[in-house]
Design a protein around this motif. Structure first.
Motif: not given
Ligand code: ZN
Ligand code: ZN
Ligand code: ZN
Length: 244
Positions: A140-141, A165, A194-196
């Motif tokens: 998770h950036l 993600n 992107k994050k999820h």
């Protein structure tokens, strides 16, 4: 153990300010589309909160909980910690758990709170309220070490992915297998994120990990009204309870 999904919404929550989509309108009209920001209550011999939602005060009032024996933070995104200040003048010393970087950030932000800090290592179980908790790395950036949480009570396990993600490290996937309940991040039905994870990816993950039951959380308004959408996807809702 008892698990309550206190908040099943994404960062802006549903209804989203300024949005009049069908999910946001259902939420405004008192439907189950109403989603406060992310938090999970774990009950054993006491109460543990996974994350402290910006909506924490209302969540604890609704759940009729007056004392928290520990807070575990998954990562320092606003929607996962900002309600911690609601303990001010309510509970004097709060025991907080997490990996070092996460605690450094949140404890510094809430420097006016007195809390007892417990730094936890990834993949090392620790005991709290008669249950065993283990933090595992997810993706998770921009955080290098955002975590999910595995909770074990005898032969029962619940796994909460936290925000992630679908690129979850192999070492974590091993730990997440065969859960009685997988509480999985799913921000939208099928868009690329992107994050999820999206819901399709979360269900594929549950299948791969042989989860006995899966419930989706961190849900955005993109699914449409809850009652219709939950026929297609196993969406959680605020106040949903699981007992093992
Ligand atoms: Zn909306
Ligand atoms: Zn996040
Ligand atoms: Zn989040």
């Amino acid at each position: 153990m008892k698990i309550t999904l206190l908040g099943t919404g994404d960062t802006p929550g549903t209804p989203t300010i300024g949005c009049d989509c069908s999910a946001c309108m259902d939420a405004r009209n008192g439907g189950r589309s109403y989603r406060s920001r992310f938090s999970v209550l774990v009950e054993g011999e006491g109460h543990v909160l996974i994350d402290t939602s910006p909506d924490m005060r209302t969540q604890l009032l609704n759940a009729n909980v007056s004392t928290i024996n520990g807070v575990i933070w998954t990562h320092p995104h606003y929607d996962h910690y900002a309600g911690f200040g609601d303990f001010y003048r309510i509970q004097k010393s709060v025991d907080v758990y997490g990996i070092k970087e996460t605690l450094d950030y949140i404890v510094e932000t809430f420097h006016f709170m007195s809390c007892r800090r417990h730094d936890v290592a990834l993949y090392k179980p620790f005991s709290l309220i008669g249950l065993e908790f283990t933090l595992f790395r997810v993706t998770h950036l921009p955080f290098e070490n955002a975590v999910g949480v595995k909770i074990t009570d005898g032969d029962k396990t619940v796994v909460i992915t936290g925000d992630t993600n679908k690129e979850i490290p192999e070492e974590s996937l091993k730990m997440m297998e065969d859960a009685d309940l997988l509480v999985a991040d799913a921000l939208a039905p099928t868009f690329k994120l992107k994050k999820h994870m999206n819901a399709a990816q979360a269900l594929a993950l549950g299948k791969k990990l042989r989860a006995k039951q899966i419930v989706l959380t961190h849900v955005g308004h993109f699914f449409g009204p809850h009652d219709g959408a939950s026929k297609k996807w196993p969406l959680g809702y605020d106040g949903m309870v699981f007992e093992f």
